[in-house]
Design an enzyme around this catalytic site. Structure first.
Site, short mmCIF file in Angstrom:
data_model
loop_
_atom_site.label_atom_id
_atom_site.label_comp_id
_atom_site.label_asym_id
_atom_site.label_seq_id
_atom_site.Cartn_x
_atom_site.Cartn_y
_atom_site.Cartn_z
N ASP A 13 6.61 -4.02 5.97
CA ASP A 13 7.25 -5.28 6.38
C ASP A 13 7.09 -6.40 5.35
O ASP A 13 7.01 -7.58 5.70
CB ASP A 13 6.68 -5.78 7.74
CG ASP A 13 6.77 -4.71 8.79
OD1 ASP A 13 7.81 -4.03 8.85
OD2 ASP A 13 5.80 -4.54 9.55
N LYS A 16 11.02 -5.57 1.74
CA LYS A 16 11.62 -4.67 0.73
C LYS A 16 13.14 -4.64 0.84
O LYS A 16 13.84 -4.49 -0.15
CB LYS A 16 11.05 -3.25 0.89
CG LYS A 16 9.56 -3.16 0.61
CD LYS A 16 9.04 -1.76 0.82
CE LYS A 16 9.04 -1.33 2.27
NZ LYS A 16 8.11 -2.08 3.14
N GLY A 40 12.26 -0.61 9.27
CA GLY A 40 13.32 -1.55 9.63
C GLY A 40 13.49 -2.51 8.47
O GLY A 40 12.66 -3.39 8.28
N HIS A 41 14.50 -2.29 7.66
CA HIS A 41 14.70 -3.14 6.49
C HIS A 41 15.76 -4.19 6.81
O HIS A 41 16.90 -3.87 7.11
CB HIS A 41 15.10 -2.29 5.28
CG HIS A 41 13.97 -1.41 4.81
ND1 HIS A 41 14.09 -0.46 3.84
CD2 HIS A 41 12.67 -1.37 5.20
CE1 HIS A 41 12.91 0.13 3.66
NE2 HIS A 41 12.05 -0.41 4.48
N THR A 42 15.33 -5.45 6.75
CA THR A 42 16.22 -6.54 7.16
C THR A 42 16.92 -7.15 5.94
O THR A 42 16.28 -7.47 4.95
CB THR A 42 15.39 -7.63 7.89
OG1 THR A 42 14.66 -6.99 8.94
CG2 THR A 42 16.28 -8.72 8.46
N GLN A 225 7.75 1.45 4.61
CA GLN A 225 6.33 1.18 4.92
C GLN A 225 5.63 0.58 3.68
O GLN A 225 6.28 -0.11 2.92
CB GLN A 225 5.61 2.44 5.43
CG GLN A 225 6.05 2.88 6.82
CD GLN A 225 7.31 3.73 6.82
OE1 GLN A 225 7.43 4.65 6.04
NE2 GLN A 225 8.23 3.44 7.71
N ARG A 306 3.57 -8.71 15.10
CA ARG A 306 2.76 -8.26 13.97
C ARG A 306 1.48 -9.09 13.91
O ARG A 306 1.51 -10.29 14.20
CB ARG A 306 3.52 -8.43 12.66
CG ARG A 306 4.74 -7.54 12.57
CD ARG A 306 5.54 -7.83 11.30
NE ARG A 306 6.78 -7.07 11.28
CZ ARG A 306 7.90 -7.49 10.71
NH1 ARG A 306 7.95 -8.66 10.11
NH2 ARG A 306 8.98 -6.74 10.74
#
Ligand code: IMP
Length: 425
Positions: A13, A16, A40-42, A225, A306
């Site tokens: 998180d 990336k 989960g790439h935002t 990750q 988180r």
């Protein structure tokens, strides 16, 4: 012309997705090399937010070939959903390729993940329950089913029958987890998926990558990750089941180490972690909550809050060492804008002694206390800054300290979620 790896330097998180999207503009190819839809790439483009779980973050550029590498584990239902969502948002996804060697996630992998977490009780890892670990277990146990097997009905049937028999036995008798798995139903379902993704599947993805290397193309290898979640180099057993580190890129994309030119470590200006496991610089209480809210620190995949903490130079040095980082991309600097005082963990104290190297044995790690250095915050808005020299002096000082402690130079600083909120150094 170069081959660059993007790797998470902390517990994932780090942002990336944004950095990959940014660099993809100058790329010919982006290869995702490990993990699955636990990631989960935002990517934020103007007022639209995209959350990618499997498809490389270069997909928004039609001229960039985006490859799901052999090291990824693919849940085809999730992949199809992701393709459809992108299409409805105006991205044709014709530039996607999927390695036939990538392993496939089946429902029994998810059931095993859930059942194992349930049985572990207090010792649970806090997985995303997407079946990632059990799918990698099958791969290493040589029982896994690869994308190529989906196009050979006889082989698929044989392999599935064996797997269903084994998993059903374990689920029912050991885990007491009630789930019936029907072979014929599963075959039909997966043959449907196979049909749906066929046009993207390439028989030899490593040849595709190799040809791009030989033609001196710009290639980005995108990790999911982060270093501390690496099954070998992270906080085992509170890790994911693959190798997010730079070495994993060679394996998961099918490329030799000598072809790599740059390794960019993406690192948050503070640290977050989702799931269980040791986290030496964790901030509990009100300040931790404030950082979580300001940084929008909720899992892109599971929505879980988180855990937030101070920048940890011991973790960072570990990441620099393990990944041979050549550059750093610091993200979310703006989240610290309001703070009067900022703590930086420069070392750990273990049994009365200062240590600089990250202890990979979590029982030793549990006995470590962070040694902090306090610095003054800049208390100015950085979200509109485009040039390094326009950053508040105290923010520049903070970045310099991070870079010195990490032992790598900073080439990018992100000051907001949107594509344009980036400072190139
Ligand atoms: P798994 O990858 O679902 O098996 O989960 C193992 C650990 O990795 C758990 O602590 C998860 O929260 C964590 N994890 C997996 N994927 C990500 C990610 O993309 N970002 C942050 N943590 C992750």
């Amino acid at each position: 012309m170069s081959v660059t790896i993007i790797v998470g330097s902390q517990w994932g998180d780090e942002g990336k997705g944004k950095i990959t999207d940014l660099l993809s503009r100058d790329m010919d190819m982006v290869v995702r090399y490990q993990g699955g839809n636990n990631a989960g790439h935002t990517v934020v483009i103007k007022d639209k937010t995209f959350k990618l779980h499997l498809i490389p973050s270069g997909i928004f550029y039609a001229n960039v070939l985006c490859v799901i590498g052999n090291g990824v584990v693919v849940d085809p239902a999730v992949l199809i959903q992701e393709i459809e969502t992108l299409k409805t948002q105006g991205f044709p996804v014709d530039n996607l390729r999927i390695s036939s060697q990538a392993h496939v996630i089946f429902p029994y992998h998810r059931y095993m993940d859930q059942a194992q977490e349930k049985k572990r009780e207090a010792g649970r890892i806090g997985t995303t329950c997407r079946g990632i670990g059990p799918c990698y277990v099958d791969k290493f146990n040589r029982r896994g089913i690869r994308i190529s097997d989906l196009y050979n009905e006889k082989v698929l049937k044989e392999k599935l029958a064996w797997n269903i028999e084994e998993k059903s036995f374990l689920l029912e008798n050991f885990y007491k987890f009630e789930k019936k798995i029907d072979l014929d139903q599963l075959i039909n379902e997966y043959l449907g998926y196979a049909h749906g993704i066929k046009k993207y599947v390439v028989e030899e993805s490593t040849t595709l990558v190799d040809e791009a290397v030989k033609k001196n193309k710009n290639i980005l290898l995108e990790g999911a990750q982060g270093t501390m979640l690496d099954v070998d180099q992270g906080t085992f057993p509170f890790v994911t089941s693959s190798n997010p580190v730079a070495g994993g890129a060679c394996i998961g994309a099918g490329i030799g180490p000598k072809a790599i030119d740059e390794v960019i470590g993406v690192v948050k200006a503070y640290v977050t972690r989702v799931g269980s496991g040791p986290f030496p610089t964790e901030i509990t209480g009100k300040l931790g909550e404030e950082l979580r809210e300001k940084g929008g620190e909720y899992g892109a995949t599971t929505g879980r809050p988180r855990r937030c903490g101070w920048f940890d130079a011991v973790v960072m040095r570990h990441a620099t060492k393990i990944n041979s980082l050549t550059q750093l991309a610091v993200t979310k600097l703006d989240v610290l804008d309001d703070l009067e005082k900022i703590q930086i963990c420069v070392a750990y104290e273990y049994k009365g002694k200062k240590i600089q190297d990250f202890p990979t044995d979590i029982y030793r790690l549990e006995e470590c206390k962070p040694v902090y250095e306090e610095v003054s915050g800049w208390q100015e808005d950085t979200t509109k800054v485009k040039d390094y020299k326009d950053l508040p002096k105290k923010a520049q000082k903070y970045l310099k300290k991070l870079s010195d402690l990490a032992g790598a130079r900073i080439s990018l600083v992100s000051v907001g979620a949107e594509r344009g909120q980036i400072i190139r150094i």
